[in-house]
Structure formats: C-alpha cells, structure tokens
Enzyme design. Structure first.
Site, PDB file in Angstrom:
ATOM      1  N   ASP A  97       0.840  -1.194   0.000  1.00  0.00           N
ATOM      2  CA  ASP A  97       0.000   0.000   0.000  1.00  0.00           C
ATOM      3  C   ASP A  97       0.880   1.251   0.000  1.00  0.00           C
ATOM      4  O   ASP A  97       1.882   1.319   0.706  1.00  0.00           O
ATOM      5  CB  ASP A  97      -0.892  -0.018   1.246  1.00  0.00           C
ATOM      6  N   GLU A 137      14.811 -15.432  -0.230  1.00  0.00           N
ATOM      7  CA  GLU A 137      15.248 -16.532   0.633  1.00  0.00           C
ATOM      8  C   GLU A 137      14.209 -17.653   0.692  1.00  0.00           C
ATOM      9  O   GLU A 137      14.535 -18.784   1.067  1.00  0.00           O
ATOM     10  CB  GLU A 137      15.478 -16.027   2.064  1.00  0.00           C
TER      11      GLU A 137
END
Length: 560
Positions: free
Chosen positions: A226, A275
């Site tokens: 956002d 990751e």
C-alpha cells in the site's frame, strides 16, 4: 502486541501444493478480495476470512491464479483496515490467525496463491509505538519513529509545513502533551488516525522486515504494498508552495511521494523474499507521474509488479489505449518486468460505471450513466486487458458486471474522505458494497445478517447464482476468457504486440497466431475475419471472410 493465540505457522514448503510454474507472476490473473464485502460466515453483516475460505472453490473455478486480500489486520477501522494497530494479528471482525492459516492452506490445496496487503507508510494511531510516543512527550526516542515537529507561528499554532492530506485538510495534527498543553504536530498524509512512519529511523525498517518474515513463514505467496510510492519524505520536509496539491498528484514528483529513497527499502525486502521457496512476489501500489517512473519500482532487484494506474485511468478510446499500451510495454521492457493491467479496485469507481459516463469525469463518479453502455464497454475492455502481454488484476464483482452503487444514503457512508473537505471525492463506498451470491436472501447470499453497506434492489439478478450457466452472462464470459487465456500459447506473458491496420476507433493487434480487435466506436465496423473466433464480448456475424463487429465489442481470433 497480538491479543490472539498464535497459529502454528505453515511451513515455507506449503506453497509446494501450488503448481510450481516458473515465473508464474509474469502472466498471472490475480483476483482482489475486499474481505469485508466478499462473504460473511457468521451473520454479523461483515465479511470475514472464513467466508473467503468457503468461497475459494468459486475462485478456482473462475480460473484465477492468485487471490489478493485487502487488509484484515487488527485495526480500529478508521480507514477500512488501512490503519493497522497490529500487523501480526487478525482483527476479530475478520477472524483469527488460525482462520488465516486455514485459508492459506486451503488456497494452496486448490492451486491458488495468497497475496496479502502490507501497509508500511503509516500505522494506526492505536499502534503501540504511537501511543507510547504520545505518552512520553517531546524529545522522546519513540517520537523519532514518526514525524513529530514543533509548529510554526508565535506559539507553534501553525502546521510545520504546507502539506495537505490526501483525504483533505492539512497533513498535520497537533497533539495535546501529557501535561495538558498544546504541543507538537505529527504528519499524516491520509487520515489523522494514520500517522506516517519515519523510515529514516532504523527501528521502522527492522520492524517491517520482521513483519515480512512472519507472514512468509505463515505461507503467504506475496505482498501488495500500500502507498508503495510513499514512506520516504524529502529531506527537511520542504513546503510545496501550492494550496491545490491534490490536483498535482500523479503529475509531479512530490516531496512526500515517489522519492528515490524508497528503492533502497525494496532492495532489502527483495533479498528477504528471495530466501523463500515458491516464487513469492511483491506488487506495488505506486501512483507515479509517468509509467516510466513506475518502472523504477520493478527493476530486477526490487519489486515484481506495479499496478498500471495510467491504464486504469485511460478512456475507452482507441488512440488513447494504443498510446498507453505502447508506453507501458516500452517502459517495462528495459527492466525485464511484466506489464500489469487493471481496470477496477476498491478505491475507484467500477469500470462498468466509469465507461457508462462521458470521458473526463475521473475515477470517482457519482453518476449511474448509461448502464447498458457501461456494461457493454466493460466486457469489451476486459477482453482487451486479458489479451495484453503480462499480468492482470480483477476486482471482486467485476466478473458479475457489477456497477457502482451511486445512490448510497449519506448516513451509511464510511469512506473517511467523505467526511473531510477538499479531499478525495469520498465516494469509494460505492465499489465496496457486498457482492451478491444468490438471487434472494437478506443479503443475496453474502451472509445471514444483512450487509454492512446496503445492497440495491435487483442485486440478486446480477448474482453468481443468476449468471452461472447463463449463456452470454458476464460471469460466463470471464470464466471462458480465463480458460481460453490459459489454454492459448500466445496469450499471457510477453513484452510486445504487433499492431494491425484498422479503421479509426478500432484497436487491433497480433500476438503470434492470436489476434485481438476492440471496436471502441459507437457503430458496427466491418473487418477481415482473422481466423477462428475464440471469444467475443458481443454478438458478431461473419460472411465471406469478413466480420461485422458491433459497437463497443472485443473479439479474439486465432489462426491456429
């Protein structure tokens, strides 16, 4: 800060139950769920996570690849959940962390990915950090995590600078200090209940990296960010020198939006995301002056997608559409990112209503317009969007052809911008009315206890029940379009189109053996039949190698 029992996190391998398709996000169709308006499982009139979970098979059968959930975090709901009080808790109105965990697991089992909203520009004024900052007073370390400043004027009675809130009025509110005296001011680019974080403070970055890991460990497949163009403010918070700042938004780089410093944050976040297995993604809500600046957010080491608001705001006009399509593809190609197309969301008037009105009225409209014209254009615009190279976003209910509810009584409105002068138009409630699932019932199948915003009479005839299996219905058009898109090799990912010669007012392009033609005029046009018709948004006729394409209609052909 969480007041709920922690769910056992889903292992990061949870996404393995979703088909491992490399670079899935480059051509994904992602469905936005506005949880409070999607489905209510407990009859309190408010949608919830369990309601979403029970409707996941509908979304699988619709043919989308992923579901983006608007905020469901613990919140006082001053701005429909975009004022977050606890980023690691689910608001009780939506359920619990266990409900979120069950939703993620069920979605993965159905082959759907889950993207959640992240709100990093600001918190709620009920966030623990902000409450501590107020209590500890001027000069406290807690205040450094937000933008607190002394006021101007003889007694500090004027705001620190001339910035205006997106929701109207000054972007600053003065606090009452612990000793009862008028004190410092704090910055809020949106509602006063949404104080902006100071991203220069290292604790802010540390906190959000932890929040990312919390939800990634729960198994989410990505984040919609956002106000991704916010967060970083120009050094010194300089005056803008204008009192009509809202008219400048989207036209200029502002001292509080689209600052270059945001990109260092996203490079850090991207390393965290990479990751995790399963190709998790970021998508930016970035309102920028140009699509070229939007491309900065999706460089290879930053975010994956960014909403194309230039496209969303384009009129139903062939020349304008060609221009914004070319500029978008040209901007994204150098950074290797997919174009991301969108026509509606929870902040703008639904495109079935925008296209029902004359051009030039903006993206928040309080006029119903010509309903039949709007729906015809909306269906055509959807097929055009789904034929373009890249990814597409669908806002809940658009597959039903829902219009905006433009005649909501003032007393039921909840958009905070509606209650503040000189801000956004404040009519976003019209696109947030709960969607209809059945022809009848207290809320047309939304739930057993009515709905938090009133649904209009006749809503049931637009419901999932009414349109399912109905030839020519908008729902069946979406289902078929998404199925054809998935099955057609030349659709989906890519970075270019081959424009075809076409009459004025007609968009026509080729992608391999696939051809898309959109007639944006008010008259039928005669065109070559480019092959076998795959799908059309309206009735076309073909004779002797020629096709008559009605007004405001899009056709898909294949030469294969």
């Amino acid at each position: 800060m969480s007041q709920q029992p922690s769910a056992a996190p889903a292992p990061t391998s949870a996404v393995a139950t979703v088909s491992e398709r490399h670079d899935w996000w480059r051509d994904a169709v992602i469905y936005q769920v506005y949880p409070r308006s999607f489905a209510d499982s407990n009859g309190d009139g408010m949608g919830d996570l369990e309601g979403v979970r029970t409707r996941l098979p509908y979304l699988r059968d619709l043919g989308v690849d992923a579901v983006w959930l608007s905020p469901f975090y613990a919140s006082p709901q001053a701005d429909a959940g975009y004022d977050v009080a606890d980023y690691r808790a689910v608001d009780p109105m939506f359920g619990t962390l266990l409900d979120a965990d069950a939703l993620i697991r069920d979605a993965h089992a159905l082959g759907l990915r889950i993207i959640v909203d992240l709100v990093p520009n600001h918190s709620s004024d009920q966030y623990e950090w902000f409450k501590r900052a107020l209590a500890e007073g001027p000069g406290s370390p807690s205040r450094d995590r937000y933008h607190f400043r002394p006021g101007k004027g003889k007694n500090g009675e004027l705001p620190p600078n001339d910035w205006e809130s997106i929701f109207g009025g000054p972007a600053w509110t003065r606090v009452t200090e612990p000793d009862g005296t008028p004190g410092e001011w704090y910055l809020h680019l949106f509602a006063p209940e949404q104080p902006d974080f100071n991203w220069e403070h290292p604790a802010v970055g540390d906190e959000f990296r932890s929040i990312l890991r919390f939800w990634l460990d729960m198994g989410v497949d990505g984040f919609r960010i956002d106000v991704a163009h916010g967060m970083v403010k120009a050094e010194g918070l300089p005056d803008l020198g204008s009192h009509e700042q809202l008219k400048l938004l989207g036209n200029d780089v502002m001292p509080f939006f689209d600052q270059d410093g945001v990109h260092a944050i996203y490079r850090q976040w991207r390393r965290i995301l990479d990751e995790y297995s399963g190709e998790r993604i970021f998508v930016a809500e970035a309102w920028t002056p140009t699509v070229e600046r939007t491309a900065n957010y999706v460089r290879p080491d930053e975010l994956h997608q960014a909403f194309n608001f230039q496209y969303l705001g384009t009129h139903w006009d062939a020349e304008e559409l060609r221009t914004v399509i070319d500029r978008t593809l040209d901007a994204m190609r150098p950074v290797g990112a997919p174009a991301t197309w969108v026509l509606s969301n929870h902040d703008v008037t639904r495109h079935a209503t925008r296209f029902a009105n004359p051009a030039g009225l903006g993206t928040q409209i309080r006029l119903a317009g010509d309903r039949a014209l709007g729906l015809r254009r909306a269906r055509a615009a959807t097929l055009l969007m789904l034929a373009l190279p890249g990814s597409a976003y669908v806002y809940q209910g658009e597959e039903l052809g829902l219009p905006d509810v433009v005649d909501l009584p003032d007393e039921v409105r909840q958009d905070p911008a509606y209650f503040r002068g000189a801000g956004q138009d404040g009519f976003r409630d019209g696109c947030r009315v709960p969607i209809p699932w059945t022809r009848e019932g207290s809320s047309y199948g939304f739930g057993d206890g009515g709905s938090w915003l009133p649904q209009p009479p006749g809503w049931g005839e637009l419901s999932v029940e009414a349109q399912t299996g109905e030839p020519g219905s908008t729902l069946e058009l979406y289902r078929e379009a998404l199925a054809v898109r998935r099955a057609t090799a030349d659709l989906g990912a890519g970075d270019a189109v081959e424009w075809l010669r076409a009459p004025e007012g007609v968009v026509a392009f080729r992608r391999g053996d696939f051809v898309c033609v959109a007639n944006t005029t008010g008259e039928s046009v005669a065109l070559p039949a480019y092959g076998r018709v795959l799908l059309a948004s309206g009735e076309i006729t073909e004779t002797a190698g020629e096709a008559k394409v009605p007004a405001d209609t899009t056709v898909w052909w294949t030469r294969a």
